[in-house]
Scaffold this active site. Structure first.
Site, PDB file in Angstrom:
ATOM      1  N   GLY A 257     -31.639  -7.719  42.923  1.00  0.00           N
ATOM      2  CA  GLY A 257     -32.518  -8.723  43.523  1.00  0.00           C
ATOM      3  C   GLY A 257     -32.918  -8.323  44.918  1.00  0.00           C
ATOM      4  O   GLY A 257     -32.326  -7.403  45.497  1.00  0.00           O
TER       5      GLY A 257
ATOM      6  N   CYS B  63     -26.702  -3.287  41.444  1.00  0.00           N
ATOM      7  CA  CYS B  63     -27.334  -3.282  42.776  1.00  0.00           C
ATOM      8  C   CYS B  63     -26.935  -4.514  43.582  1.00  0.00           C
ATOM      9  O   CYS B  63     -25.798  -4.631  43.977  1.00  0.00           O
ATOM     10  CB  CYS B  63     -28.850  -3.140  42.660  1.00  0.00           C
ATOM     11  N   TYR B  64     -27.850  -5.469  43.753  1.00  0.00           N
ATOM     12  CA  TYR B  64     -27.479  -6.670  44.508  1.00  0.00           C
ATOM     13  C   TYR B  64     -26.239  -7.321  43.881  1.00  0.00           C
ATOM     14  O   TYR B  64     -25.369  -7.837  44.578  1.00  0.00           O
ATOM     15  CB  TYR B  64     -28.644  -7.655  44.547  1.00  0.00           C
TER      16      TYR B  64
ATOM     17  N   HIS C 190     -29.725   1.371  38.353  1.00  0.00           N
ATOM     18  CA  HIS C 190     -30.201   0.533  37.241  1.00  0.00           C
ATOM     19  C   HIS C 190     -29.984   1.218  35.899  1.00  0.00           C
ATOM     20  O   HIS C 190     -30.719   2.145  35.563  1.00  0.00           O
ATOM     21  CB  HIS C 190     -31.691   0.240  37.425  1.00  0.00           C
TER      22      HIS C 190
ATOM     23  N   GLU D 127     -30.638  -0.106  33.115  1.00  0.00           N
ATOM     24  CA  GLU D 127     -31.582  -0.665  32.148  1.00  0.00           C
ATOM     25  C   GLU D 127     -32.920   0.064  32.088  1.00  0.00           C
ATOM     26  O   GLU D 127     -33.670  -0.112  31.144  1.00  0.00           O
ATOM     27  CB  GLU D 127     -31.801  -2.167  32.436  1.00  0.00           C
TER      28      GLU D 127
ATOM     29  N   ASP E 243     -46.112 -14.615  15.790  1.00  0.00           N
ATOM     30  CA  ASP E 243     -45.084 -15.587  16.194  1.00  0.00           C
ATOM     31  C   ASP E 243     -45.129 -16.868  15.360  1.00  0.00           C
ATOM     32  O   ASP E 243     -44.111 -17.316  14.835  1.00  0.00           O
ATOM     33  CB  ASP E 243     -45.220 -15.944  17.680  1.00  0.00           C
TER      34      ASP E 243
ATOM     35  N   LYS F 128     -40.257 -10.273  21.433  1.00  0.00           N
ATOM     36  CA  LYS F 128     -41.321  -9.903  20.491  1.00  0.00           C
ATOM     37  C   LYS F 128     -40.863  -8.874  19.441  1.00  0.00           C
ATOM     38  O   LYS F 128     -41.147  -9.028  18.257  1.00  0.00           O
ATOM     39  CB  LYS F 128     -42.503  -9.326  21.285  1.00  0.00           C
TER      40      LYS F 128
END
Ligand code: XMP
Length: 549
Positions: free
Chosen positions: A71, A98-99, A203, A205, A262, A405
């Site tokens: 963040g 991180c944060y 990170h 991710e 959807d 999705k």
């Protein structure tokens, strides 16, 4: 005038979360949502929750572990977001990114330092420190301290490429923590204690951390003890069960089909749960792509045998669109649900219908309950996000409220939705009305429909359709001079747009092969009456948007 039902929206919490889950607390990183997607890709159910979520709430949700996102705050900022201390003092494994790592350090008695002069953003290399997992008793060390790096096949002393993004860093470890890795520039890159609390300054991710997925798996499976059980089969079973519970033995449901994946998947799930107590309503506004209204009717009625009421409202909508050029006004007109409401009421006169199924997805939910105070400024009205048309009195059934999705596509495929439908590019609610720039007339819609069909057909033929996030034609209001045969023409210009994108928040223009672009242009000017020029849109988003209006 369209009929209104005088009553308030009666929203029903359609869900309870499945048992085993990972909680991701959102401290405002641009990557928070990506963390959630990655965890799901590891087949573990997770939810993105506000930064101040309490331990009690995590218990209620059945969390088996917690991820603290990155963040923009600095832990020493006034009003910096913190994590409930009780979470850190519980037995729950925590991965601070991180944060999130700085919060761990700060709240558990370590020290965070501003990294002036040595700020690291972007690609970096880290090394696992010599005695943490590479020493003589590597096995125990690996399990205990650097669970995150277990089994990555990293040779002793070798660098691990990661994506760093931070200003501050941890200067002193909290009691009980050990240093696990450092970046080549000397910053502490990973720390852990023996209670499953891990902090990392990079990170895992993002794709720029190639082994990030394996690290997340280590946390989820190794440290938290989760099982990779979030599969489409398990989801379908659970969703069907939940719908049955919500709707009961007698309840009836209606579901509006848009032609997109959807709403179709939501309908299929409800149908599986309660059979013909579901009725679908499809309103043809006249602004859909070529062949799609027919496909909706054919697939639902004939192929899937789901009760479907199809309403041809083309004349009504096109009448309302006559003379309108403002994009937001077009959105409002198509977004008005009066035809749907009228149809729903008509059905209700015959039998009581208490529920309305909608294909709301998790990103819509995250967006509308944004945890970030500086939520993205509204640029266009996306009318299909959230809630019911005002005044409709139904309880909502939203079986896709917690799925992404790509998960919807998988579920659709498992439920027998045709391949072409499952993989269809997203289509805006207002449809072709916002791709006909200027006034929407039946003739101009027909022109666009034909041009658009050629774009899609050629992309499919080139086997590029699935690699492209979204592709379509736009009918511009420009006329230009051309020459055809011996004659001079003065006709319309069509623009072709094709973008690659992950989340549709940002996008790049697709580098389509010139041959393909040539074929598309050629076919459009030859086959679509009234068009004599085709251009290709080469702007990214931002600064442009994907749609032109
Ligand atoms: P933009 O044009 O904002 O589009 O870059 C991002 C994504 O949203 C879709 N879009 C809409 N979807 N109603 C919708 O349901 C709308 O009014 C609308 N406007 C844009 C767009 O097609 C793209 O996928």
């Amino acid at each position: 005038m369209h009929p209104t039902v005088e009553a308030t929206i009666e929203e029903v919490a359609a869900t309870g979360a499945p048992r085993e889950m990972i909680a991701i607390l959102d401290y405002g990183s641009q990557y928070s949502r990506l963390i959630a997607r990655r965890v799901r890709e590891c087949r573990v159910y997770c939810e993105l929750l506000p930064a101040d979520t309490s331990l009690a709430e995590l218990r209620r949700l059945g969390a088996k572990g917690v991820i603290l996102s990155g963040g923009p705050d600095s832990v020493y900022d006034e009003g910096a977001r913190r994590v409930d201390q009780a979470i850190l003092e519980s037995e729950l494994p925590v991965l601070g990114i991180c944060y999130g790592m700085q919060l761990l350090a700060n709240q558990l008695g370590g020290r965070v330092e501003p990294q002036s002069g040595r700020r690291e953003y972007g690609p970096a290399e880290i090394r696992v420190v010599a005695d943490a997992g590479t020493g003589a008793d590597a096995a125990t060390d690996t399990a205990r301290r650097d669970g995150l790096f277990a089994g990555l096949g990293i040779a002793e002393g070798a660098g691990i490429p990661v994506w760093m993004s931070h200003g501050d860093s941890v200067g002193a470890l909290p009691p009980g923590f050990t240093e696990v890795a450092r970046s080549l520039s000397g910053a502490l890159a990973a720390m852990a204690d023996d209670r499953g609390r891990i902090g990392i300054q990079f990170h895992p991710e993002v794709s720029h951390t190639p082994q990030g997925r394996a690290m997340l798996e280590n946390f989820l499976f190794g440290v938290c003890g989760c099982a990779p059980s979030w599969t489409s089969g398990a989801f379908i079973e659970e969703a069907v069960e939940r719908i049955r519970r919500q709707v009961g033995e007698e309840g009836r449901v209606i579901c509006g089909l848009s032609g997109g994946v959807d709403s179709a998947v939501a309908a299929l799930l409800v149908h599986r749960a309660i059979g013909d107590r579901l009725t679908c309503i499809f309103v043809d506004t006249g602004c859909m792509r070529a062949g799609e209204p027919e496909q909706v009717v054919e697939t639902f009625r004939t192929h899937l045998r789901i009760p479907l009421v199809a309403v041809d409202a083309r004349t009504r909508f096109l009448g309302r669109l006559a003379g309108v050029t403002d994009p937001e006004q077009k959105r409002r007109i198509i977004g008005e649900e009066f035809v749907f409401e009228a149809e729903a009421e008509r059905l209700r006169e015959r039998e009581p219908i208490g529920f309305l199924a909608q294909g709301t997805l998790y990103p819509d939910v995250i967006e509308s309950t944004s945890h970030d105070a500086n939520a993205a400024q509204k640029i266009k009205t996306h009318h299909n996000v959230g809630g019911l048309p005002e005044g409709m009195r139904f309880a909502l059934v939203e079986p896709l409220r917690y799925v992404f999705k790509d998960e919807v596509r998988e579920v659709g495929q498992a439920l027998g939705l045709p391949e072409e439908w499952v993989w269809r590019h997203p289509f805006p609610g207002p449809g072709l009305a916002i791709r006909v720039i200027g006034e929407v007339t039946p003739e101009r819609l027909e022109t666009l429909c034909q041009a658009d069909a050629i774009v899609i057909e050629e992309l499919r033929r080139a086997e590029l359709y699935r690699q492209i996030g979204q592709a379509f034609a736009v009918l511009t209001p420009l006329q230009s001079v051309g020459v055809m045969g011996d004659g001079r023409t003065y006709a319309s210009m069509v623009a072709v747009r094709a973008v690659t994108t992950g989340d549709f928040m940002t996008a790049d223009w697709a580098r389509l092969p010139h041959e393909l672009l040539g074929r598309i242009a050629n076919r459009i000017v030859n086959e679509v009456p009234g068009v004599n020029r085709v251009v290709y849109d080469i702007t990214s988003k931002p600064p442009a948007t994907i749609e032109w209006e």
